[in-house]
Design a protein around this motif. Structure first.
Motif, short mmCIF file in Angstrom:
data_model
loop_
_atom_site.label_atom_id
_atom_site.label_comp_id
_atom_site.label_asym_id
_atom_site.label_seq_id
_atom_site.Cartn_x
_atom_site.Cartn_y
_atom_site.Cartn_z
N PHE A 12 1.30 37.26 6.70
CA PHE A 12 0.81 36.28 5.74
C PHE A 12 1.66 35.37 5.89
O PHE A 12 1.06 33.97 5.08
N SER A 73 -3.91 35.03 1.81
CA SER A 73 -4.47 35.99 1.37
C SER A 73 -5.52 35.92 1.62
O SER A 73 -6.10 37.00 2.77
N SER A 76 -5.54 35.69 6.21
CA SER A 76 -5.16 36.77 6.63
C SER A 76 -5.59 37.97 7.05
O SER A 76 -5.42 38.57 7.38
N PHE A 77 -6.20 38.79 5.33
CA PHE A 77 -6.40 40.41 5.58
C PHE A 77 -8.35 39.85 6.34
O PHE A 77 -8.83 40.86 6.61
N MET A 100 -1.28 46.72 1.95
CA MET A 100 -1.05 45.48 0.58
C MET A 100 0.99 46.37 0.20
O MET A 100 1.37 45.13 -0.61
N LEU A 103 3.14 43.76 1.01
CA LEU A 103 2.75 41.97 0.63
C LEU A 103 2.92 41.87 -1.20
O LEU A 103 3.39 41.18 -1.47
N THR A 104 2.72 43.29 -1.79
CA THR A 104 3.01 43.07 -2.84
C THR A 104 4.00 42.38 -4.45
O THR A 104 4.54 42.03 -4.58
N PHE A 385 -2.91 36.35 -5.24
CA PHE A 385 -2.90 37.70 -4.14
C PHE A 385 -3.82 38.83 -4.48
O PHE A 385 -4.18 38.67 -3.19
N ALA A 389 -6.38 38.69 -0.95
CA ALA A 389 -6.38 39.79 -0.06
C ALA A 389 -7.67 40.77 -0.43
O ALA A 389 -8.32 41.32 0.88
N THR A 451 -10.12 44.56 -5.75
CA THR A 451 -9.48 45.26 -4.93
C THR A 451 -10.11 47.09 -5.31
O THR A 451 -9.91 47.59 -4.62
#
Length: 483
Positions: A12, A73, A76-77, A100, A103-104, A385, A389, A451
């Motif tokens: 990331f 985000s 990467s994901f 996550m 990263l969070t 994010f 993500a 999410t």
């Protein structure tokens, strides 16, 4: 931190850094294009251009940072999902929430850094940037005048055909328009074959020596009918000297700048203090206006140039409900004239005061917007994010194709709503709080929905929910084809 967490964080961060640098470079080019007129034709050296860009860079961060987080985000994901790395993690019992986690924490630290940056670095850089723009053409005498165009220098507009000499101090083909403070429309024009700029580093006076030229001055006749002839006076000179005061423009290297602070130059504590002062000042103006209106209404009700009428108004006993019928026609006319003048004056006062209060309200709103913006940029990183993500995990596409489309579309919506909200709030159509946070309030439910769907492997859109009613309807209409 486990190996998996290091791998996800490293992926990331590399993607985020690459995207941030590319976007930052693009926005810097846009800044150069916006201010190209202030950089081109000024004979600025490389150091001054770099200094100009350094002061302009911090103001770009609030745009670049959330977009970089969103795009990094998704990319990467999206790569993790496209390469079946998420499938391998889930088979090992590792959920999306677990991937996550670190990263969070990283995004929270990044958001805190963005808040500190917005509260301290951006106001200082904005202060320097605005002053540097004002002073950039005045740091050297030759920079104040560009070839082939009129340059605003002090109380003069100066145009030269050509500059020469080591520092560009020798001028050829000079045309000067002197700014007039009069309202009669008179103009003064000076033309000279050549001239020289002379300055002293210890002095704030710029000396312009003109050679072989003419001085033209409009003459405004007292009789209006003679003005159509446009008379003017013309005089020639061999040598003419103009002194230009640059005391307010030539202090770029001095830390004591002369331009007043604006809302973008203040941190949170300074904004709160300024807002409190502005609101108190506005309240005092309202109270003063109300008191003055009351006093004016009370006194104007009995004001008259006719003393006898005043005495008559005071001493007359009301015999008829129709008040005017208690007076003679002459007195009635005068009373109506007084009332009419009072109404006109009151309406004029109300209109002018209303405009003044609206202007002060806009200033107060702009300061509130500047204060809320420092928090909005921090939360925007977190919001982007939690949109990017899950979206990357759902679309299962990495690289620079589809992720860029989604990222740009989402950010355009965010930026448009944010800009629209702040514009409406500044015009007092919304509260500054709602105007600044409008885009966040709209996109936060989307972030929560994405999410939720990503962590439960539902997908972006459940097509069965959309298609099932049509399938049932089709079976009812054509039952024979289903056998």
């Amino acid at each position: 931190m486990k190996i998996l967490d290091k791998y996800i964080l490293k992926t990331f961060v590399i993607t985020f850094t690459s995207v941030f640098v590319i976007l930052f470079f693009i926005f810097i080019l846009q800044t150069v294009w916006l201010f190209i007129s202030e950089l081109a034709g000024k004979d600025l050296d490389f150091i001054l251009v770099i200094k100009f860009l350094m002061f302009a860079m911090p103001r770009i961060i609030p745009l670049v940072l959330p977009l970089s987080v969103l795009l990094a985000s998704i990319m990467s994901f999206g790569d993790f999902a496209e390469n079946y790395e998420f499938a391998a993690m889930k088979s090992a019992g590792i959920s999306l929430q677990r991937t996550m986690k670190f990263l969070t924490f990283f995004i929270l630290i990044l958001s805190l850094g963005a808040f500190i940056f917005a509260n301290n670095v951006i106001p200082y850089a904005e202060f320097k940037f605005i002053n540097f723009r004002k002073d950039i053409a005045q740091m050297k005498p030759a920079m104040a005048i560009a070839e082939g165009q009129f340059s605003d220098v002090g109380s003069y507009n100066i145009k030269v055909d050509k500059k020469s000499g080591e520092n560009g101090n020798f001028l050829t083909g000079i045309t000067i328009h002197k700014k007039s403070n009069n309202f009669d429309g008179s103009k003064n024009v000076i033309k000279a074959k050549n001239g020289e700029l002379i300055s002293n580093e210890k002095s704030n006076i710029l000396k312009l020596v003109l050679n072989d030229g003419y001085y033209y001055e409009d003459i405004i006749p007292k009789k209006y009918e003679e003005r159509n002839k446009i008379p003017f006076a013309k005089s020639s000179f061999k040598k003419y000297i103009i002194y230009i005061d640059l005391s307010k423009l030539n202090n770029t290297n001095n830390e004591d700048y002369t331009i007043s602070n604006t809302n973008s130059m203040l941190n949170i504590s300074e904004l709160k203090y300024t807002i409190d002062s502005l609101e108190n000042n506005r309240k005092k103006d309202i109270i003063s206006f109300v008191d003055n209106s009351y006093q004016r209404t009370v006194t104007q009700g009995s004001l008259s140039s006719n003393k006898a009428l005043n005495d008559s108004i005071i001493t007359t006993k009301i015999k008829n409900p129709d008040l005017l019928s208690n007076f003679i026609p002459k007195e009635q006319s005068e009373i109506l004239q007084i009332a009419n003048n009072s109404i006109i004056n009151t309406n004029y006062t109300i209109d002018s005061t209303e405009q003044e209060l609206e202007s002060k309200t806009k200033v107060i709103n702009s300061h509130w917007i500047a204060l809320y913006d420092k928090f909005v940029i921090a939360f925007a990183c977190i919001l982007m994010f939690f949109i990017g993500a899950p979206l990357g995990a759902i679309i299962r596409k990495g690289g620079l194709g589809l992720p860029i489309v989604f990222a740009v579309l989402i950010f355009i919506i965010y930026h448009f709503v944010n800009t629209f909200g702040k514009k409406i709030a500044q015009e007092d159509g919304l509260t500054p709080f709602l105007g600044c946070w409008m885009a966040t309030f709209i996109l936060t439910p989307i972030a929560c929905l994405l999410t939720y769907r990503a962590t439960n492997d539902i997908g972006f859109i459940n097509m069965d929910v959309v298609l099932l009613p049509f399938q049932k309807l089709f079976k009812k209409i054509f039952p024979s084809q289903n056998q």
